[in-house]
Design an enzyme around this catalytic site. Structure first.
Site, mmCIF file in Angstrom:
data_model
loop_
_atom_site.group_PDB
_atom_site.id
_atom_site.type_symbol
_atom_site.label_atom_id
_atom_site.label_comp_id
_atom_site.label_asym_id
_atom_site.label_seq_id
_atom_site.Cartn_x
_atom_site.Cartn_y
_atom_site.Cartn_z
ATOM 1 N N ILE A 87 41.050 39.519 36.964
ATOM 2 C CA ILE A 87 40.574 38.357 37.705
ATOM 3 C C ILE A 87 40.546 38.680 39.192
ATOM 4 C CG2 ILE A 87 40.913 35.900 38.191
ATOM 5 C CD1 ILE A 87 42.661 35.862 35.591
ATOM 6 N N LYS A 88 39.377 38.532 39.790
ATOM 7 C CA LYS A 88 39.183 38.887 41.190
ATOM 8 C C LYS A 88 39.236 37.621 42.041
ATOM 9 C CE LYS A 88 36.121 42.026 43.780
ATOM 10 N NZ LYS A 88 34.803 42.702 43.724
ATOM 11 N N LEU A 89 40.139 37.620 43.011
ATOM 12 C CA LEU A 89 40.409 36.434 43.823
ATOM 13 C C LEU A 89 40.362 36.775 45.302
ATOM 14 C CD1 LEU A 89 43.444 35.646 41.597
ATOM 15 C CD2 LEU A 89 41.567 34.012 41.850
#
Length: 219
Positions: A87-89
């Site tokens: 998950i890229k945040l």
């Protein structure tokens, strides 16, 4: 150093994977738009296709900028392929909070849009799997992107942070070599930069001579 390819183009991902050196993929909304992927469902299906190609580590970016939205989107992205999706945040207050939430659940995260050691420190303390400093974008404004990679690597090793330094915004092959020297754990690159590592004039001339000599004795 691991190699990720920075694209949403399936043909390029397949080509890099077929070389046998690919460890993962990074994407972002701009790369999705470049491939004319429109709408959430289309994006989700595209991520599934990418996961079908590579063995691991597909960074899928949330669009939401609020904490609750990031959590909702992150859960959906994770469930597309729990073994491969990262998950890229964004490195914002809400993004760091979401990194902490997902790290507690054992989900892998990539904290992106990092431009300072302070940001990298907060991402590591929140438990990010990867932190993505942007080399090329810093170079664009006359700052030293490679120096930032070196600084983050030094801090992480000094304090034994487990977060991996994922050098992003790589523009060319020399960036890859300099990130290697700086101690980056991962470099995410366009396909042209990865293939550029193969290029050397002596390889080309040497191969040409071998083939010419073989042709002479087998004429």
């Amino acid at each position: 150093m691991k190699f990720f390819i920075d694209t949403a183009n399936l043909d390029q991902i397949k080509e890099a994977n077929d070389m046998g050196v690919l460890d993962g993929v990074t994407t972002n909304p701009s790369l999705m738009a470049k491939e004319n992927i429109k709408g959430d469902e289309a994006c989700f299906e595209h991520y599934k296709k990418i996961c079908d190609i590579v063995d691991d580590c597909v960074s899928a970016e949330v669009i939401a900028t609020d904490y609750e939205g990031m959590i909702r989107e992150g859960e959906v992205l994770h469930n597309l392929n729990p073994k491969k999706i990262v998950i890229k945040l964004p490195c914002t207050a809400e993004g760091i909070r979401a990194v902490k939430y997902f790290s507690k659940k054992g989900y892998r995260t990539n904290c992106t849009l990092v431009f300072s050691v302070g940001q990298a420190l907060l991402a590591a303390k929140a438990g990010a799997t990867y932190v993505s400093p942007f080399v090329g974008r810093l170079d664009d404004i006359s700052e030293d992107g490679i120096a930032l990679i070196e600084h983050i690597v030094k801090v992480y090793r000094t304090y034994n942070f487990k977060t991996q330094v994922l050098a992003a915004s790589i523009r060319h092959t020399n960036h890859i070599i300099r990130c290697l020297d700086a101690g980056a754990d991962v470099a995410t690159c366009p396909l042209a930069a990865i293939k550029g590592l193969l290029k050397h004039p002596l390889t080309d001339s040497g191969l040409a001579k071998f083939l010419a000599d073989h042709a002479k004795v087998n004429a």
